[in-house]
Design an enzyme around this catalytic site. Sequence first.
Site, PDB file in Angstrom:
ATOM      1  N   LYS A 129      47.615  61.573  18.750  1.00  0.00           N
ATOM      2  CA  LYS A 129      48.122  61.833  17.400  1.00  0.00           C
ATOM      3  C   LYS A 129      47.125  61.370  16.339  1.00  0.00           C
ATOM      4  O   LYS A 129      46.808  62.108  15.394  1.00  0.00           O
ATOM      5  CB  LYS A 129      49.457  61.121  17.184  1.00  0.00           C
ATOM      6  CG  LYS A 129      50.097  61.425  15.825  1.00  0.00           C
ATOM      7  CD  LYS A 129      51.252  60.494  15.511  1.00  0.00           C
ATOM      8  CE  LYS A 129      50.754  59.145  15.065  1.00  0.00           C
ATOM      9  NZ  LYS A 129      51.831  58.256  14.576  1.00  0.00           N
ATOM     10  N   ASP A 147      54.065  63.334  14.934  1.00  0.00           N
ATOM     11  CA  ASP A 147      54.691  62.022  14.762  1.00  0.00           C
ATOM     12  C   ASP A 147      56.194  62.181  14.915  1.00  0.00           C
ATOM     13  O   ASP A 147      56.684  63.253  15.308  1.00  0.00           O
ATOM     14  CB  ASP A 147      54.311  61.418  13.407  1.00  0.00           C
ATOM     15  CG  ASP A 147      54.972  62.133  12.230  1.00  0.00           C
ATOM     16  OD1 ASP A 147      55.549  63.235  12.422  1.00  0.00           O
ATOM     17  OD2 ASP A 147      54.908  61.593  11.100  1.00  0.00           O
TER      18      ASP A 147
END
Length: 223
Positions: A129, A147
């Site tokens: 991420k 997220d």
Amino acid sequence: MPSPKKVKKLNRAAAEAIFERFHEIEPEPKGELDYVNAFTLLVAVVLSAQATDAGVNKATKRLFELAPSPAAMVALGVDQITELIKTIGLYRGKAKNVFALSQMLIDLHGGEVPDNREALEALPGVGRKTANVVLNIYFKQPTIAVDTHLFRVGNRTGLAPGKTPLEVELALTKQVPERFMLHAHHWLILHGRYICKARKPECWRCPIREWCLFEPKTPLPGG
């Protein structure tokens, strides 16, 4: 992230309509972390895990004034980094990672932030991420950083159902029209942060509600 309930997947026409609408509303969405270069962006994203962007920005203001480069960050040392970011959750471990990744950037990359996922993910404290955020925001690569907000929106709307962040990311790469890929993760994260909230989504003011599969839609407060 908890596994979501099985939901139906939106078709490509609906997905395209959603991103057309996001583009109409905000053609150039921006992230909310403050940074001055690729290095400070990388550090800010590492620090943002389980913390708010506002909280990170408050802590990094002084940190980035003192250490806007890997060499300056290493010169600060772990103890001073720790002191400067102690208002952020998990600050002790994050301070060690920031120091270590700074040293690794010097040792392996000449003090520069690499522009590829594999090299970024090899840095301490950097996962997929974080790497995707840096690649997207700074290097303008069409990556999607999943997220908790984006994971929720992808599943709740039916846009990209998946049991894991990677499943949602891969589903989105198939759903998002190529011309919208660069900004897709910003639109979805901001949508999840301010409208499609975890506890109670504000469906009554949602700009994409006509395509969203979430039911029942929440009504106007007091309505």
